[in-house]
Design a protein around this motif. Structure first.
Motif: not given
Length: 223
Positions: A102-118
């Motif tokens: 995330l640090d290397a790829t995003t640039d301050g935009q809102p991020v919402v992680p969406v995860g299934f199971s693990q």
């Protein structure tokens, strides 16, 4: 859909790096609010992108592959030991890899992680490790680790929105005690939206996706 951010094939020290991610553009996120898709045990980065069209317009997305390969060609975010109680070492390494990506790829935009199971447990780990960073989280048939986290107090003060959904028959895969623990944790540390779906096992239903879409729309992150 293109591959982005390939990394070393093995965990480096305490970091299990993200080796493969897929996204709509080879160059990665475009600055819009980002859905970070985290698959379940034995699946891979190609599993969850199919749900994005059901979650509303205006989102960018990226789907990451877990750092630990398993027999059969799939991947995991951590090895399965005692169900609902993963060993901390591999989890911490996976979280470090996610945050580095995330640090290397995003640039301050809102991020919402969406995860299934693990992947759902990894959503809670991201929130606990960086309680001031994520706009919200979506946990689908996942759970929270039992150990306290250094970020829990700050997370409880901020109380970001969290959607936690699971099927009423899901305890065949995840221990019911882990789900109960997750409900209690979510209510104590987040602004929780909690849903249970009759007749649903360890899966994601159309009704659940509709509820997630409504939850995401309520965040008012996209126009």
């Amino acid at each position: 859909m293109s591959l982005i951010s390939p990394n070393s094939a093995s965990a480096q020290g305490s970091v299990a790096p993200i080796r493969t991610a897929v996204a709509p553009r080879a160059e990665g996120p475009d600055g819009r609010p980002l859905l970070l898709l985290l698959h379940g045990f034995g699946s891979d980065q190609n599993d969850l992108p199919g749900i994005v069209t059901r979650l509303g317009d205006g989102w960018d997305w990226a789907s990451l592959r877990g750092p630990y390969d398993i027999p059969g060609g799939g991947a995991a975010w951590f090895p399965i030991s005692v169900p609902g109680h993963p060993a901390r070492g591999p989890v911490e390494a996976a979280v470090a890899g996610l945050l580095a990506w995330l640090d290397a790829t995003t640039d301050g935009q809102p991020v919402v992680p969406v995860g299934f199971s693990q992947g759902g447990m990894m959503v809670t780990e991201l929130l606990r490790h960086r309680p001031d960073t994520f706009a919200a989280g979506v946990v689908l048939s996942g759970f929270v680790a039992p150990e306290p986290s250094a970020g829990d107090e700050r997370l409880a003060a901020r109380r970001p929105p969290l959607f936690f959904g699971r099927g009423e028959l899901d305890a065949s895969m995840i221990p019911a005690a882990a789900f109960d623990r997750t409900v209690a944790w979510a209510q104590a540390h987040t602004a929780a939206t909690i849903r249970r779906y009759p007749g649903l096992g360890h899966a994601i239903s159309a009704a659940e996706l509709a509820d997630v879409a409504a939850f995401l729309a309520g965040l008012r992150l996209v126009g």
